[in-house]
Scaffold this motif. Structure first.
Motif, PDB file in Angstrom:
ATOM      1  N   VAL A  24       8.761  34.669  35.547  1.00 61.56           N
ATOM      2  CA  VAL A  24       8.360  36.015  35.974  1.00 61.56           C
ATOM      3  C   VAL A  24       7.520  36.653  34.879  1.00 61.56           C
ATOM      4  O   VAL A  24       7.803  36.495  33.686  1.00 61.56           O
ATOM      5  CB  VAL A  24       9.607  36.894  36.261  1.00 61.56           C
ATOM      6  N   ARG A  25       6.510  37.390  35.282  1.00 64.72           N
ATOM      7  CA  ARG A  25       5.692  38.158  34.349  1.00 64.72           C
ATOM      8  C   ARG A  25       5.493  39.536  34.944  1.00 64.72           C
ATOM      9  O   ARG A  25       5.012  39.674  36.070  1.00 64.72           O
ATOM     10  CB  ARG A  25       4.364  37.464  34.150  1.00 64.72           C
ATOM     11  N   ALA A  26       5.845  40.568  34.178  1.00 64.27           N
ATOM     12  CA  ALA A  26       5.665  41.954  34.611  1.00 64.27           C
ATOM     13  C   ALA A  26       4.509  42.573  33.833  1.00 64.27           C
ATOM     14  O   ALA A  26       4.353  42.326  32.631  1.00 64.27           O
ATOM     15  CB  ALA A  26       6.935  42.753  34.376  1.00 64.27           C
ATOM     16  N   PHE A  27       3.700  43.359  34.502  1.00 65.94           N
ATOM     17  CA  PHE A  27       2.585  44.058  33.877  1.00 65.94           C
ATOM     18  C   PHE A  27       3.069  45.408  33.348  1.00 65.94           C
ATOM     19  O   PHE A  27       4.103  45.927  33.773  1.00 65.94           O
ATOM     20  CB  PHE A  27       1.451  44.277  34.878  1.00 65.94           C
ATOM     21  N   ASP A  28       2.301  46.000  32.429  1.00 66.87           N
ATOM     22  CA  ASP A  28       2.650  47.327  31.904  1.00 66.87           C
ATOM     23  C   ASP A  28       2.534  48.393  32.986  1.00 66.87           C
ATOM     24  O   ASP A  28       3.273  49.360  32.983  1.00 66.87           O
ATOM     25  CB  ASP A  28       1.751  47.693  30.721  1.00 66.87           C
ATOM     26  N   GLY A  29       1.595  48.204  33.874  1.00 65.70           N
ATOM     27  CA  GLY A  29       1.408  49.105  34.999  1.00 65.70           C
ATOM     28  C   GLY A  29       0.778  48.315  36.131  1.00 65.70           C
ATOM     29  O   GLY A  29       0.391  47.159  35.951  1.00 65.70           O
ATOM     30  N   PRO A  30       0.690  48.886  37.316  1.00 63.28           N
ATOM     31  CA  PRO A  30       0.108  48.134  38.429  1.00 63.28           C
ATOM     32  C   PRO A  30      -1.358  47.785  38.165  1.00 63.28           C
ATOM     33  O   PRO A  30      -2.110  48.583  37.634  1.00 63.28           O
ATOM     34  CB  PRO A  30       0.225  49.073  39.629  1.00 63.28           C
ATOM     35  N   GLU A  87      -6.205  34.924  46.957  1.00 65.69           N
ATOM     36  CA  GLU A  87      -7.390  35.760  47.167  1.00 65.69           C
ATOM     37  C   GLU A  87      -7.315  36.526  48.475  1.00 65.69           C
ATOM     38  O   GLU A  87      -7.923  37.576  48.613  1.00 65.69           O
ATOM     39  CB  GLU A  87      -8.649  34.892  47.151  1.00 65.69           C
ATOM     40  N   ARG A  88      -6.555  36.006  49.431  1.00 67.92           N
ATOM     41  CA  ARG A  88      -6.455  36.652  50.750  1.00 67.92           C
ATOM     42  C   ARG A  88      -5.352  37.709  50.825  1.00 67.92           C
ATOM     43  O   ARG A  88      -5.194  38.363  51.841  1.00 67.92           O
ATOM     44  CB  ARG A  88      -6.200  35.584  51.813  1.00 67.92           C
ATOM     45  N   VAL A  89      -4.574  37.862  49.771  1.00 65.39           N
ATOM     46  CA  VAL A  89      -3.444  38.791  49.784  1.00 65.39           C
ATOM     47  C   VAL A  89      -3.946  40.218  49.544  1.00 65.39           C
ATOM     48  O   VAL A  89      -4.767  40.460  48.661  1.00 65.39           O
ATOM     49  CB  VAL A  89      -2.417  38.393  48.703  1.00 65.39           C
ATOM     50  N   HIS A  90      -3.439  41.153  50.349  1.00 66.16           N
ATOM     51  CA  HIS A  90      -3.767  42.571  50.177  1.00 66.16           C
ATOM     52  C   HIS A  90      -2.939  43.099  49.001  1.00 66.16           C
ATOM     53  O   HIS A  90      -1.708  43.049  49.014  1.00 66.16           O
ATOM     54  CB  HIS A  90      -3.448  43.336  51.454  1.00 66.16           C
ATOM     55  N   LEU A  91      -3.614  43.609  47.977  1.00 67.07           N
ATOM     56  CA  LEU A  91      -2.933  44.025  46.752  1.00 67.07           C
ATOM     57  C   LEU A  91      -2.428  45.459  46.796  1.00 67.07           C
ATOM     58  O   LEU A  91      -1.634  45.851  45.938  1.00 67.07           O
ATOM     59  CB  LEU A  91      -3.875  43.845  45.556  1.00 67.07           C
ATOM     60  N   GLY A  92      -2.866  46.246  47.754  1.00 70.94           N
ATOM     61  CA  GLY A  92      -2.449  47.633  47.816  1.00 70.94           C
ATOM     62  C   GLY A  92      -2.983  48.403  46.617  1.00 70.94           C
ATOM     63  O   GLY A  92      -4.127  48.222  46.211  1.00 70.94           O
ATOM     64  N   PHE A  93      -2.150  49.263  46.021  1.00 75.21           N
ATOM     65  CA  PHE A  93      -2.567  50.020  44.836  1.00 75.21           C
ATOM     66  C   PHE A  93      -2.377  49.221  43.553  1.00 75.21           C
ATOM     67  O   PHE A  93      -2.677  49.710  42.475  1.00 75.21           O
ATOM     68  CB  PHE A  93      -1.796  51.339  44.741  1.00 75.21           C
ATOM     69  N   GLY A  94      -1.858  48.026  43.664  1.00 75.44           N
ATOM     70  CA  GLY A  94      -1.729  47.186  42.480  1.00 75.44           C
ATOM     71  C   GLY A  94      -0.463  46.359  42.495  1.00 75.44           C
ATOM     72  O   GLY A  94       0.479  46.618  43.232  1.00 75.44           O
ATOM     73  N   VAL A  95      -0.462  45.343  41.649  1.00 71.88           N
ATOM     74  CA  VAL A  95       0.669  44.438  41.513  1.00 71.88           C
ATOM     75  C   VAL A  95       1.375  44.766  40.205  1.00 71.88           C
ATOM     76  O   VAL A  95       0.739  44.861  39.152  1.00 71.88           O
ATOM     77  CB  VAL A  95       0.180  42.968  41.513  1.00 71.88           C
ATOM     78  N   GLU A  96       2.685  44.944  40.271  1.00 71.35           N
ATOM     79  CA  GLU A  96       3.466  45.279  39.080  1.00 71.35           C
ATOM     80  C   GLU A  96       4.043  44.053  38.399  1.00 71.35           C
ATOM     81  O   GLU A  96       4.234  44.049  37.192  1.00 71.35           O
ATOM     82  CB  GLU A  96       4.594  46.244  39.451  1.00 71.35           C
ATOM     83  N   ALA A  97       4.353  43.013  39.177  1.00 74.19           N
ATOM     84  CA  ALA A  97       4.951  41.801  38.604  1.00 74.19           C
ATOM     85  C   ALA A  97       4.618  40.610  39.493  1.00 74.19           C
ATOM     86  O   ALA A  97       4.384  40.761  40.695  1.00 74.19           O
ATOM     87  CB  ALA A  97       6.455  41.955  38.464  1.00 74.19           C
ATOM     88  N   ILE A  98       4.600  39.437  38.879  1.00 76.29           N
ATOM     89  CA  ILE A  98       4.373  38.187  39.602  1.00 76.29           C
ATOM     90  C   ILE A  98       5.492  37.232  39.222  1.00 76.29           C
ATOM     91  O   ILE A  98       5.829  37.101  38.036  1.00 76.29           O
ATOM     92  CB  ILE A  98       3.004  37.577  39.257  1.00 76.29           C
ATOM     93  N   ALA A  99       6.059  36.576  40.216  1.00 77.32           N
ATOM     94  CA  ALA A  99       7.126  35.605  39.975  1.00 77.32           C
ATOM     95  C   ALA A  99       6.771  34.291  40.673  1.00 77.32           C
ATOM     96  O   ALA A  99       6.232  34.289  41.775  1.00 77.32           O
ATOM     97  CB  ALA A  99       8.452  36.131  40.511  1.00 77.32           C
TER      98      ALA A  99
END
Length: 182
Positions: free
Chosen positions: A34-40, A109-121
């Motif tokens: 898992v990797r979490a970003f500082d913000g979206p 690439e086809r995924v809708h990201l919305g306002f941003g991604v906070e974490a990826i697992a």
């Protein structure tokens, strides 16, 4: 006396007169990175780079265990939408990070990201033992012994593009024209 005391001890264990301890098989922990970003973040480059790094770490963990992934799930934890999951199925166990990237990045690439991604697992849902193959050395060059692996990677790429029902069984086809024989 001829067979020694070990024979009598084994007979006693077989007949239930002596204790024989059984060690339990403990399940191994699932492989999750898992990797979490500082913000979206909504930058596709940052998400692709993070997925590359996570798949590399996953491949290293699989290599340490002597296993290969059959089903990998990549979960994007989005800030304003429910998490999006991308599942990658492989035709044979693989721990090649480059192969996993080639399958995962076009789907992400086809995924809708919305306002941003906070974490990826990255979760390995199913794994299996990797069959080790030895490469063959020829006259001054090395012949890659990846016949089965190359076919597996081709099937994975076709399944990724055409869908799971688009590729069913590979078969060789006979033809009178040499260029179309397979």
């Amino acid at each position: 006396a001829r067979f020694g005391p070990e024979l009598l001890h084994r007979l006693d264990r077989a007949l239930g007169r002596a204790f024989e301890g059984i060690g339990p098989l403990r399940p191994t922990a699932p492989i999750e990175v898992v990797r979490a970003f500082d913000g979206p973040t909504d930058r596709p480059e940052a998400i692709a780079l993070t997925v590359r790094e996570l798949l590399g770490e996953t491949a290293d963990l699989l290599h340490d265990r002597g296993r290969g992934a059959r089903v990998i799930e990549i979960v994007l934890d989005r800030s304003d939408l429910p998490p999006e999951s991308v599942e990658i199925r492989l035709s044979r166990p693989s721990r090649d990070a480059k192969h996993l990237e080639r399958l995962a990045l076009p789907r992400l690439e086809r995924v809708h990201l919305g306002f941003g991604v906070e974490a990826i697992a990255v979760h390995v849902r199913t794994d299996a033992a990797v069959v080790h193959e030895q490469s063959v050395h020829g006259e001054g060059f090395e012949v890659d012994g990846r016949g089965g692996a190359a076919v597996g990677e081709m099937i994975d790429a076709m399944t990724n593009r055409l869908g799971a029902s688009g590729v069913v069984v590979p078969r060789l086809g006979a033809s009178r024209r040499p260029g179309r024989a397979a």
